[in-house]
Design a protein around this motif. Structure first.
Motif, short mmCIF file in Angstrom:
data_model
loop_
_atom_site.label_atom_id
_atom_site.label_comp_id
_atom_site.label_asym_id
_atom_site.label_seq_id
_atom_site.Cartn_x
_atom_site.Cartn_y
_atom_site.Cartn_z
N LEU A 161 0.84 -1.23 -0.06
CA LEU A 161 -0.02 -0.13 0.12
C LEU A 161 0.81 1.41 0.01
CD1 LEU A 161 -2.74 1.46 0.28
CD2 LEU A 161 -2.46 1.00 2.84
N VAL A 162 0.66 2.18 -1.00
CA VAL A 162 1.43 3.39 -1.18
C VAL A 162 0.43 4.48 -0.86
CG1 VAL A 162 3.00 4.78 -2.56
CG2 VAL A 162 3.02 2.23 -2.87
N GLN A 163 0.80 5.13 0.27
CA GLN A 163 0.03 6.31 0.69
C GLN A 163 0.81 7.65 0.39
OE1 GLN A 163 -1.27 5.23 4.66
NE2 GLN A 163 -3.33 4.28 3.92
N GLN A 164 0.48 8.53 -0.24
CA GLN A 164 0.93 9.83 -0.42
C GLN A 164 0.46 10.76 0.85
OE1 GLN A 164 0.46 11.73 -4.20
NE2 GLN A 164 1.57 13.61 -3.50
N GLN A 165 1.68 11.54 1.28
CA GLN A 165 1.17 12.29 2.66
C GLN A 165 0.82 13.41 2.13
OE1 GLN A 165 4.65 12.49 5.15
NE2 GLN A 165 4.84 10.31 5.40
N VAL A 166 -0.28 13.96 2.90
CA VAL A 166 -0.93 15.32 2.45
C VAL A 166 -0.25 16.46 2.82
CG1 VAL A 166 -2.84 16.88 2.91
CG2 VAL A 166 -3.28 14.68 2.77
N GLU A 167 0.31 17.43 1.92
CA GLU A 167 1.07 18.52 2.30
C GLU A 167 0.35 19.69 2.37
OE1 GLU A 167 4.47 18.46 2.37
OE2 GLU A 167 4.99 16.25 1.97
N ILE A 168 0.35 20.25 3.81
CA ILE A 168 -0.54 21.48 3.81
C ILE A 168 -0.16 22.55 3.19
CG2 ILE A 168 -1.35 22.77 5.91
CD1 ILE A 168 -2.16 19.84 6.22
N LEU A 169 0.78 22.80 2.92
CA LEU A 169 1.40 24.29 2.40
C LEU A 169 0.76 24.05 0.66
CD1 LEU A 169 2.76 26.87 2.03
CD2 LEU A 169 4.82 25.57 1.61
N GLU A 170 0.89 22.83 0.24
CA GLU A 170 0.46 22.66 -1.25
C GLU A 170 -1.08 22.66 -1.24
OE1 GLU A 170 0.65 18.73 -4.36
OE2 GLU A 170 2.50 19.06 -2.93
N ALA A 171 -1.72 21.84 -0.12
CA ALA A 171 -3.28 22.01 -0.26
C ALA A 171 -3.51 23.41 -0.19
CB ALA A 171 -3.75 21.09 1.01
N ILE A 172 -3.03 24.20 0.52
CA ILE A 172 -3.62 25.77 0.82
C ILE A 172 -3.29 26.62 -0.16
CG2 ILE A 172 -3.47 27.74 2.47
CD1 ILE A 172 -3.17 25.73 4.76
N THR A 173 -2.00 26.85 -0.68
CA THR A 173 -1.52 27.52 -1.73
C THR A 173 -1.47 27.23 -3.21
OG1 THR A 173 0.94 26.80 -1.42
CG2 THR A 173 0.02 28.71 0.10
N GLY A 174 -1.47 25.72 -3.31
CA GLY A 174 -1.24 25.23 -4.53
C GLY A 174 0.18 25.12 -5.18
N PHE A 175 1.09 25.61 -4.23
CA PHE A 175 2.46 25.62 -4.70
C PHE A 175 3.01 24.03 -4.33
CE2 PHE A 175 6.82 25.98 -3.34
CZ PHE A 175 7.45 27.00 -4.29
N GLU A 176 3.43 23.70 -5.60
CA GLU A 176 3.95 22.26 -5.50
C GLU A 176 5.12 22.05 -4.84
OE1 GLU A 176 3.19 18.21 -6.83
OE2 GLU A 176 1.97 20.04 -7.21
N THR A 177 5.11 20.94 -3.63
CA THR A 177 6.34 20.63 -3.08
C THR A 177 6.76 19.06 -3.46
OG1 THR A 177 4.61 19.69 -1.29
CG2 THR A 177 5.31 22.20 -1.17
N ASN A 178 7.86 19.08 -2.73
CA ASN A 178 8.22 17.37 -3.01
C ASN A 178 7.26 16.56 -2.30
OD1 ASN A 178 10.51 17.75 -4.52
ND2 ASN A 178 11.83 18.27 -2.56
N ASN A 179 6.96 15.53 -3.09
CA ASN A 179 5.96 14.24 -2.54
C ASN A 179 6.55 13.38 -1.47
OD1 ASN A 179 4.02 15.53 -4.50
ND2 ASN A 179 4.17 13.70 -5.80
N ARG A 180 5.70 13.24 -0.45
CA ARG A 180 6.34 12.13 0.24
C ARG A 180 5.23 10.95 0.37
NH1 ARG A 180 10.36 14.30 3.77
NH2 ARG A 180 10.83 16.45 3.41
N TYR A 181 5.81 9.69 0.79
CA TYR A 181 4.74 8.60 0.75
C TYR A 181 5.30 7.65 2.03
CZ TYR A 181 4.26 9.96 -4.31
OH TYR A 181 4.03 10.77 -5.18
N GLU A 182 4.21 6.91 2.33
CA GLU A 182 4.50 5.76 3.41
C GLU A 182 4.22 4.48 2.57
OE1 GLU A 182 2.95 5.74 7.11
OE2 GLU A 182 3.18 7.78 7.27
N ILE A 183 5.04 3.63 2.61
CA ILE A 183 4.72 2.19 2.02
C ILE A 183 4.63 1.27 3.05
CG2 ILE A 183 5.94 0.42 0.47
CD1 ILE A 183 7.61 2.66 -0.78
N LYS A 184 3.45 0.44 2.91
CA LYS A 184 2.98 -0.32 3.86
C LYS A 184 2.72 -1.66 3.33
CE LYS A 184 0.86 3.48 6.38
NZ LYS A 184 -0.53 4.02 7.05
N ASP A 185 2.61 -2.68 4.35
CA ASP A 185 2.21 -3.91 4.14
C ASP A 185 0.79 -4.37 4.02
OD1 ASP A 185 1.97 -4.31 6.65
OD2 ASP A 185 3.61 -5.61 7.09
#
Length: 283
Positions: free
Chosen positions: A74-98
């Protein structure tokens, strides 16, 4: 007079039982030795059982041992607060789970500000996959290439390295006027699997499945699924969830390459920045 020592069968004095936690005067054999990193208890044996180490396969890159007995990620992308508010694209971050939703790896995009915000989902990137202790075990490299069926000589691809600097496989887009198709290749660029997606990659309250097929396309052996995350999250954030299924006995290197295919699909079809929206097929 001192205590008389008893003699063993060999005629030598037997050691005294002089302290707690000892057997016949000698230390417990495992008293100060830590458990090995891999034990049978990790592979279905009784919990807490101390046993001989179970070495990973000879061709298993370091850090990929978690994938040996895994058939689903399971690959879950983390919500970036700055990106969600401003639309300014930030580096993506993910958690990979079993399959038990236990985090086994982290994934972090390593990119510069201009590339992220001007190239959008077509941007080249380097994604580092890390263990929980922060060790880099997989590097994904995507070059800057076209994302249109009108340019079949310059379609998308990604290189998977494990450990960093050692290529173990590739995912290359295959030209087709309607359907998104990909070739999953080993380190020798020999095709191992195919990935075929639907013509419509826009989802609404449903998952989107990219089927993983055998070379003859006759057998579905797995899938990469873009999971519906809910209306609010889909509308206001750029955070995506993916499920990856593959055969349990698939080469561990190819399991890592399937992770690369998942990230390539995410950026090609679901990484919406600015006015960019999901596409139909490979258009």
């Amino acid at each position: 007079m001192g205590k008389k020592k008893t003699l063993g069968q060999s005629g030598n004095p037997e050691p005294e039982d002089s302290s707690p936690g000892t057997t016949s005067g000698y230390p417990e054999p495992w008293a100060d030795i830590p458990l090995p990193p891999y034990s049978f208890s990790q592979f279905g044996g009784p919990p807490g059982t101390l046993s001989m180490p179970v070495p990973p396969p000879l061709n298993c890159p370091p850090g990929l041992e978690h994938l040996i007995l895994i058939d689903q990620l399971l690959v879950q992308q983390q919500v970036e607060i700055l990106e969600a508010i401003t639309g300014f694209e930030t580096n993506n971050r993910y958690e990979i789970k079993d399959r038990l939703k236990q985090t086994i790896y982290f994934a972090v995009e390593d990119n510069d500000c201009c590339t992220r915000n001007f190239c959008g989902y077509n941007r080249p990137f380097t994604i580092k996959i890390l263990t929980l202790s922060g060790q880099e075990i997989i590097i994904l490299k995507r070059p800057l290439r076209c994302n249109s069926c009108f340019f079949p000589c310059c379609l998308q691809k990604i290189e998977v390295q494990a450990p960093p600097g050692v290529p173990i496989g590739y995912v290359s887009q295959t030209w087709h006027p309607c359907f998104p198709k990909f070739s999953v290749q080993n380190e020798n660029r020999k095709e191992v699997l195919k990935v075929i997606g639907p013509i419509m990659v826009c989802n609404c309250n449903a998952n989107i499945d990219f089927e993983v097929k055998s070379l003859d396309k006759g057998t579905v052996v797995g899938k990469i699924s873009k999971q519906w995350a809910g209306f609010i999250k889909e509308l206001f954030t750029n955070s995506d969830n993916f499920g990856i299924q593959f055969p349990l006995d698939l080469d561990v290197k190819m399991k890592a390459v399937m992770l690369g295919a998942c990230f390539l699909i995410d950026f090609m079809f679901f990484e919406n920045t600015g006015l960019q929206r999901p596409k139909i097929g490979i258009w």
